[in-house]
Design a protein around this motif. Structure first.
Motif, PDB file in Angstrom:
ATOM      1  N   ILE A 268       0.740  -0.979   0.040  1.00 43.00           N
ATOM      2  CA  ILE A 268      -0.104   0.098   0.113  1.00 43.00           C
ATOM      3  C   ILE A 268       0.925   1.213   0.117  1.00 43.00           C
ATOM      4  CG2 ILE A 268      -1.802   1.209   1.194  1.00 43.00           C
ATOM      5  CD1 ILE A 268      -2.093  -1.427   3.063  1.00 43.00           C
ATOM      6  N   LEU A 269       0.560   2.276  -0.844  1.00 46.28           N
ATOM      7  CA  LEU A 269       1.232   3.423  -0.621  1.00 46.28           C
ATOM      8  C   LEU A 269       0.270   4.556  -0.803  1.00 46.28           C
ATOM      9  CD1 LEU A 269       4.220   4.712  -0.341  1.00 46.28           C
ATOM     10  CD2 LEU A 269       4.172   4.630  -3.178  1.00 46.28           C
ATOM     11  N   TYR A 270       0.684   5.625   0.249  1.00 49.21           N
ATOM     12  CA  TYR A 270      -0.517   6.445   0.066  1.00 49.21           C
ATOM     13  C   TYR A 270      -0.036   7.809  -0.767  1.00 49.21           C
ATOM     14  CZ  TYR A 270      -2.655   3.934   3.806  1.00 49.21           C
ATOM     15  OH  TYR A 270      -3.257   2.737   4.366  1.00 49.21           O
ATOM     16  N   THR A 271      -1.543   8.278  -1.277  1.00 52.12           N
ATOM     17  CA  THR A 271      -1.086   9.423  -2.202  1.00 52.12           C
ATOM     18  C   THR A 271      -2.241  10.318  -2.006  1.00 52.12           C
ATOM     19  OG1 THR A 271      -0.355  10.027  -4.475  1.00 52.12           O
ATOM     20  CG2 THR A 271      -2.091   8.647  -4.372  1.00 52.12           C
ATOM     21  N   SER A 272      -1.902  11.706  -2.309  1.00 54.47           N
ATOM     22  CA  SER A 272      -2.963  12.653  -2.181  1.00 54.47           C
ATOM     23  C   SER A 272      -3.844  12.785  -3.278  1.00 54.47           C
ATOM     24  CB  SER A 272      -2.280  13.858  -1.991  1.00 54.47           C
ATOM     25  OG  SER A 272      -1.444  14.099  -0.918  1.00 54.47           O
ATOM     26  N   GLY A 273      -5.258  12.902  -3.012  1.00 55.32           N
ATOM     27  CA  GLY A 273      -6.168  13.052  -3.917  1.00 55.32           C
ATOM     28  C   GLY A 273      -6.709  14.556  -3.761  1.00 55.32           C
ATOM     29  N   SER A 274      -7.729  14.863  -4.580  1.00 53.37           N
ATOM     30  CA  SER A 274      -8.503  16.135  -4.458  1.00 53.37           C
ATOM     31  C   SER A 274      -9.230  16.325  -3.436  1.00 53.37           C
ATOM     32  CB  SER A 274      -9.218  16.197  -5.938  1.00 53.37           C
ATOM     33  OG  SER A 274      -9.887  15.432  -6.085  1.00 53.37           O
ATOM     34  N   THR A 275      -9.701  15.116  -2.886  1.00 54.27           N
ATOM     35  CA  THR A 275     -10.810  15.205  -1.535  1.00 54.27           C
ATOM     36  C   THR A 275     -10.259  14.229  -0.590  1.00 54.27           C
ATOM     37  OG1 THR A 275     -12.308  13.767  -2.683  1.00 54.27           O
ATOM     38  CG2 THR A 275     -12.770  15.956  -3.090  1.00 54.27           C
ATOM     39  N   GLY A 276     -10.748  14.446   0.649  1.00 54.66           N
ATOM     40  CA  GLY A 276     -10.814  13.405   1.658  1.00 54.66           C
ATOM     41  C   GLY A 276      -9.183  13.181   2.164  1.00 54.66           C
ATOM     42  N   ASP A 529      -7.025  18.643 -10.781  1.00 52.56           N
ATOM     43  CA  ASP A 529      -7.837  18.649  -9.705  1.00 52.56           C
ATOM     44  C   ASP A 529      -7.137  19.643  -8.635  1.00 52.56           C
ATOM     45  OD1 ASP A 529      -5.576  17.216  -9.364  1.00 52.56           O
ATOM     46  OD2 ASP A 529      -6.532  15.272  -9.019  1.00 52.56           O
ATOM     47  N   ASP A 530      -7.595  19.485  -7.426  1.00 61.10           N
ATOM     48  CA  ASP A 530      -6.852  20.201  -6.225  1.00 61.10           C
ATOM     49  C   ASP A 530      -6.043  19.575  -5.615  1.00 61.10           C
ATOM     50  OD1 ASP A 530      -8.787  22.145  -6.435  1.00 61.10           O
ATOM     51  OD2 ASP A 530     -10.371  21.066  -5.375  1.00 61.10           O
ATOM     52  N   VAL A 531      -4.883  19.033  -6.590  1.00 58.84           N
ATOM     53  CA  VAL A 531      -3.687  18.417  -5.957  1.00 58.84           C
ATOM     54  C   VAL A 531      -2.768  19.531  -6.378  1.00 58.84           C
ATOM     55  CG1 VAL A 531      -1.872  16.789  -6.380  1.00 58.84           C
ATOM     56  CG2 VAL A 531      -4.314  16.079  -6.175  1.00 58.84           C
ATOM     57  N   ILE A 532      -1.753  19.647  -5.692  1.00 57.56           N
ATOM     58  CA  ILE A 532      -0.585  20.587  -6.076  1.00 57.56           C
ATOM     59  C   ILE A 532       0.611  19.875  -5.962  1.00 57.56           C
ATOM     60  CG2 ILE A 532      -1.874  22.679  -5.444  1.00 57.56           C
ATOM     61  CD1 ILE A 532      -0.258  23.203  -3.151  1.00 57.56           C
ATOM     62  N   ASN A 533       1.610  20.415  -6.828  1.00 57.17           N
ATOM     63  CA  ASN A 533       2.780  19.514  -6.796  1.00 57.17           C
ATOM     64  C   ASN A 533       3.987  20.528  -6.425  1.00 57.17           C
ATOM     65  OD1 ASN A 533       5.293  18.112  -7.881  1.00 57.17           O
ATOM     66  ND2 ASN A 533       3.911  17.355  -9.510  1.00 57.17           N
ATOM     67  N   VAL A 534       4.425  20.432  -5.302  1.00 53.88           N
ATOM     68  CA  VAL A 534       5.404  21.071  -4.473  1.00 53.88           C
ATOM     69  C   VAL A 534       6.684  20.337  -4.641  1.00 53.88           C
ATOM     70  CG1 VAL A 534       6.196  22.521  -2.391  1.00 53.88           C
ATOM     71  CG2 VAL A 534       3.765  22.381  -3.055  1.00 53.88           C
ATOM     72  N   ALA A 535       7.733  21.032  -5.449  1.00 56.01           N
ATOM     73  CA  ALA A 535       9.138  20.410  -5.517  1.00 56.01           C
ATOM     74  C   ALA A 535       8.775  18.713  -5.763  1.00 56.01           C
ATOM     75  CB  ALA A 535       9.991  20.513  -4.131  1.00 56.01           C
ATOM     76  N   GLY A 536       7.987  18.389  -6.642  1.00 53.70           N
ATOM     77  CA  GLY A 536       7.836  16.968  -6.988  1.00 53.70           C
ATOM     78  C   GLY A 536       7.125  16.343  -5.991  1.00 53.70           C
ATOM     79  N   HIS A 537       6.644  16.813  -5.067  1.00 59.91           N
ATOM     80  CA  HIS A 537       5.666  16.060  -4.137  1.00 59.91           C
ATOM     81  C   HIS A 537       4.209  16.477  -4.184  1.00 59.91           C
ATOM     82  CE1 HIS A 537       9.542  14.776  -2.446  1.00 59.91           C
ATOM     83  NE2 HIS A 537       9.732  15.987  -1.687  1.00 59.91           N
ATOM     84  N   ARG A 538       3.596  15.385  -4.273  1.00 61.00           N
ATOM     85  CA  ARG A 538       2.081  15.611  -4.540  1.00 61.00           C
ATOM     86  C   ARG A 538       1.407  15.755  -3.185  1.00 61.00           C
ATOM     87  NH1 ARG A 538      -0.840  10.645  -7.733  1.00 61.00           N
ATOM     88  NH2 ARG A 538      -2.773  11.062  -7.074  1.00 61.00           N
ATOM     89  N   LEU A 539       0.458  16.959  -3.040  1.00 55.32           N
ATOM     90  CA  LEU A 539      -0.150  17.319  -2.039  1.00 55.32           C
ATOM     91  C   LEU A 539      -1.536  17.572  -2.314  1.00 55.32           C
ATOM     92  CD1 LEU A 539       2.420  19.819  -0.503  1.00 55.32           C
ATOM     93  CD2 LEU A 539       2.005  17.535   0.266  1.00 55.32           C
ATOM     94  N   GLY A 540      -2.552  17.234  -1.286  1.00 60.59           N
ATOM     95  CA  GLY A 540      -3.877  17.619  -1.620  1.00 60.59           C
ATOM     96  C   GLY A 540      -4.188  18.929  -0.780  1.00 60.59           C
TER      97      GLY A 540
END
Ligand code: 7RM
Length: 656
Positions: A268-276, A529-540
């Motif tokens: 399992i690997l967690y990643t950010s999405g637009s909601t929740g 979507d409402d995901v932003i990419n800060v220094a290649g890191h994906r953040l919701g």
């Protein structure tokens, strides 16, 4: 330097064909060969993947069906039995690779270790026996919260060996973020270190684990294993906490790999999405193994003599697929580095390349931009002539950074392989095959064989060339994520129903905006979507908003990405305050600290602007488009007629 815009990219006409020398020695040597391979895969994807699975991987038992597709749920190689740790280790031991370097590790304070395949196999088997001794069973989820040390890879491979899915949490995440992920995965055990080196400082990993587990907040975790790395004082809870080196002492190195079903969960690997909250992306055994194996082999034209270095952290998918599993499955030499680009040691990366004679180097645009800023005298004074291929991933690469990478690092002779892919896809989806496909600065070029990519509108209709749209994939592939852990419905909604299925045909929605040019080249613009990419890191943005709102002074928060020269985007937060709280510099600092505590330093807002109200539509939706314009310092563009209170805009411009 700036982010690519439609205008700048439309003007990008430069074409870089592979050099004849490179093509002659490559696995796929011409555009015609690529086209043939692509057409063959498209005509019969199942046969294409089955042939590769047969010839490239070891199976304990062959599969019954190649693909069982009940949209949006796929099973690949169902009925087959294999083990990815066996494919990464054991099968190489009966060949000359037995004594080949599997893993070269370069530590931050200058220490270094090398493991041959035989040595790595031994370490993995021993550690797998440690896990077994602590009661870890097939199917038990194991949390891994580690610095970039060989034990991180050993732990992952040991879990895979006994069929315990791992859940790696990036060492830069906070105790709170770690706790959420351990709870969601119901982890039985956590593997960590006393501390980790991060840019000249020590990250207190074990203390964070203690905090995450405090007050019995993760009851499923019964054991914690600790690697000694930074040597500082830590608390060891009797009965729960154990030193890795104590338990590894004298334990048997005999641990046959568990025959796993193809579709058994690998991690399992967690990643950010637009909601929740972040989604637990689930990858399974055989399809993941095949996909990471083939993509690395072809896109990086991997050779047995290569020293290959991917600079990602194992806490991200890039580290999973292209530091650990992909390279080792191919029998390659993979280099792992504990350091990060930093001004205090601006030549560190080039020293590593020179010291180990690195041939393939894979990094992110944000790192390239940091290298540019530090100055080309650093790479110029090192011998980088061993390099033969350069890769990039994580965000769109601006043509200036591409050209610098090509000229200064690649000496104008190395192909640049811009790989577009995601946590969800397991491996490269759109990428040059470097001996075959001419590159264009800023384009990930063409889809990998077997990948049917397209640009569509919201109804799923292909849009004309050079018109922007949504990047989708029209056919399942072996590396595709199988579900969101514990939430199959979310999987269906987020990825497969965003674009409504037409005639029962489901398409995978990647969440990126892109364009295809007249040569069929893909130009990825960034998230839609409402995901932003800060220094290649994906953040919701939602996650950061929730973190802000959990502070007692904050009533409401809206987070957007603000274009940033170095990081691509920066976190920009608009905040309204509760009752009698008033804006102040101290509060700004406190809120930034609060976000770091809740999520981690990667989510620290660059700027916080207080406001009386947020711009909303009459139905109460925050109008992020307006906020994005404001954060970027641009005039508010487009339609504002749905804005409920026009006065809000003026106030927002100034802040309060
Ligand atoms: C591997 C990884 C995925 C998101 C993806 C894009 C962006 C990644 C590229 C890129 C343009 C690229 N996984 N992205 N690679 N954009 N060109 N070559 O980064 O799950 O963390 O992020 O990253 O927006 O959707 S990830």
């Amino acid at each position: 330097m700036s982010e690519p815009t439609i205008e700048s990219i439309l003007q990008e006409k430069r074409l870089f064909p592979p050099t004849p020398e490179f093509s002659q020695n490559a696995q796929i040597q011409s555009l015609e060969d690529y086209q043939q391979l692509y057409d063959k895969a498209k005509a019969d994807p199942e046969k294409f993947w089955a042939d590769l699975a047969e010839t490239q991987l070891h199976w304990f038992q062959k599969w019954d069906t190649v693909l069982d597709w009940k949209p949006p749920f796929a099973k690949w190689f169902d009925g087959g039995k294999m083990n990815i740790s066996y494919n990464c280790l054991d099968r190489h031991l009966t060949t000359w690779r037995r004594n080949k370097a599997a893993l070269i590790w370069e530590g931050e304070p200058g220490d270094s270790r090398t493991f041959t395949y035989a040595q790595l196999h031994r370490e993995v088997c021993q550690f797998a026996n440690v896990l077994k001794q602590l009661g870890v069973k097939k199917g038990d989820v194991v949390g891994i919260y580690m610095p970039m040390i060989p034990e991180a890879a050993i732990a992952m491979l040991a879990c895979a060996r006994i069929g315990a899915p791992h859940s790696v949490v990036f060492g830069g995440f906070s105790a709170e973020a770690l706790r959420d992920r351990l709870i969601d995965g119901e982890a039985k055990l956590v593997i960590t270190a006393d501390g980790g080196w991060r840019k000249d400082a020590i990250v207190p990993l074990k203390a964070q684990v203690d905090k995450a587990l405090s007050n019995n907040s993760v009851p499923s975790v019964t054991n914690v294993l600790v690697v000694k790395r930074t040597q500082q004082e830590i608390q060891m809870e009797p009965g729960r906490d154990h030193w890795w080196h104590d338990l590894q002492q004298g334990i048997s190195a005999d641990c046959p790999a568990e025959p796993m079903d193809s579709e058994d969960m690998l991690f399992i690997l967690y990643t950010s999405g637009s909601t929740g909250k972040p989604k637990g992306v689930v990858h399974t055994t055989a399809g993941y193994n095949l996909y990471t194996h083939m993509t690395l082999q072809w896109a990086f034209d991997l050779k047995d003599t290569d020293v290959y270095w991917c600079t990602a952290d194992v806490g991200w998918i890039t580290g999973h697929s292209y530091i650990v599993y992909g390279p080792l499955s191919n029998g390659a030499t993979t280099l792992m580095y504990e350091g990060a680009p930093r001004a205090s040691n601006p030549g560190a990366f080039w020293d590593v390349i020179e010291k180990h004679g690195v041939n393939i180097f894979y990094t992110a645009p944000t790192a390239i931009r940091a290298f540019i800023k530090m100055g080309e005298q650093h790479p110029k004074t090192r011998n980088l002539s061993s390099l033969r291929l350069l890769g990039t991933v994580g965000e769109p690469i601006n043509p200036e950074a591409w050209m610098w990478y090509h000229r200064v690092i690649g000496g104008e002779k190395c192909p640049i392989v811009d790989t577009w892919w995601q946590t969800e896809t397991a491996g490269f989806m759109i990428t040059p095959l470097p001996g075959a496909i001419p590159t264009k600065p800023g384009s990930a070029t063409l889809p990998f064989p077997g990948i049917i990519a397209d640009i569509v509108d919201l109804e799923g209709n292909t849009v004309p060339d050079n018109e922007g749209g949504y990047l989708v994939v029209r056919h399942p592939w072996p590396g595709m994520m199988r579900t969101v852990y514990g939430d199959p419905d979310r999987f269906r909604r987020t990825y497969w129903e965003h674009i409504p299925p037409q005639d029962g045909k489901y398409v995978y929605f990647a969440g990126d905006g892109a364009r295809k040019d007249e040569d069929g080249y893909f130009w990825v613009m960034g998230r839609v979507d409402d995901v932003i990419n800060v220094a290649g890191h994906r953040l919701g943005t939602m996650e950061i908003e929730s973190a802000l709102v959990s502070h007692p002074a904050v009533a409401e928060a809206a987070v957007v990405g603000k274009p940033d020269e170095m990081k691509g985007e920066e976190v920009f937060a608009f905040v309204t305050l509760e009752g009698d709280h008033t804006p102040s510099e101290e509060l700004v600092k406190e809120l930034k600290k609060h976000v770091v505590q809740e999520i981690g330093a990667i989510a620290r807002p660059g700027e916080i602007r207080f406001t009386d109200a947020l711009p909303k539509t009459r139905s109460g939706k925050i109008m992020r488009r307006l906020l994005r314009n404001l954060a970027a310092g641009q005039e508010v563009a487009g339609d504002t007629s749905t804005l409920e209170d026009m006065g809000v805009l003026d106030k927002l411009r100034e802040g309060v």
